[in-house]
Write a protein that holds these residues in place. Structure first.
Motif: not given
Length: 79
Positions: A17, A34-37, A39-40, A77
């Protein structure tokens, strides 16, 4: 935002990302990904900093730094 800080968004080949790089007086401090989303979001600090002159040392307000981190996170985000 304090003019000493800069947020740069770009695609880094290490990540799937888009990432955000935060610099202070042209010295890279950290990178958010933000490769883990969204919110993570993870933060990576760079320890191989170049030496700055005493008047440019990396000492700044915690509240300003948190504001910069928050701004970069929110933009990351939605990107």
């Amino acid at each position: 935002m304090d003019n000493s800080f800069e947020i740069t968004f770009f695609s880094d080949s290490k990540y799937e990302e888009i990432t955000a790089e935060i610099s202070y007086k042209d010295q890279i401090l950290c990178q958010l990904n933000k490769d883990k989303g969204p919110e993570n979001i993870e933060i990576e600090f760079f320890s191989d900093a170049r030496l700055l002159a005493e008047q440019d040392r990396m000492k700044f307000s915690l509240s300003t730094f948190l504001q910069v981190i928050t701004e970069a996170t929110e933009e990351l985000k939605i990107s």
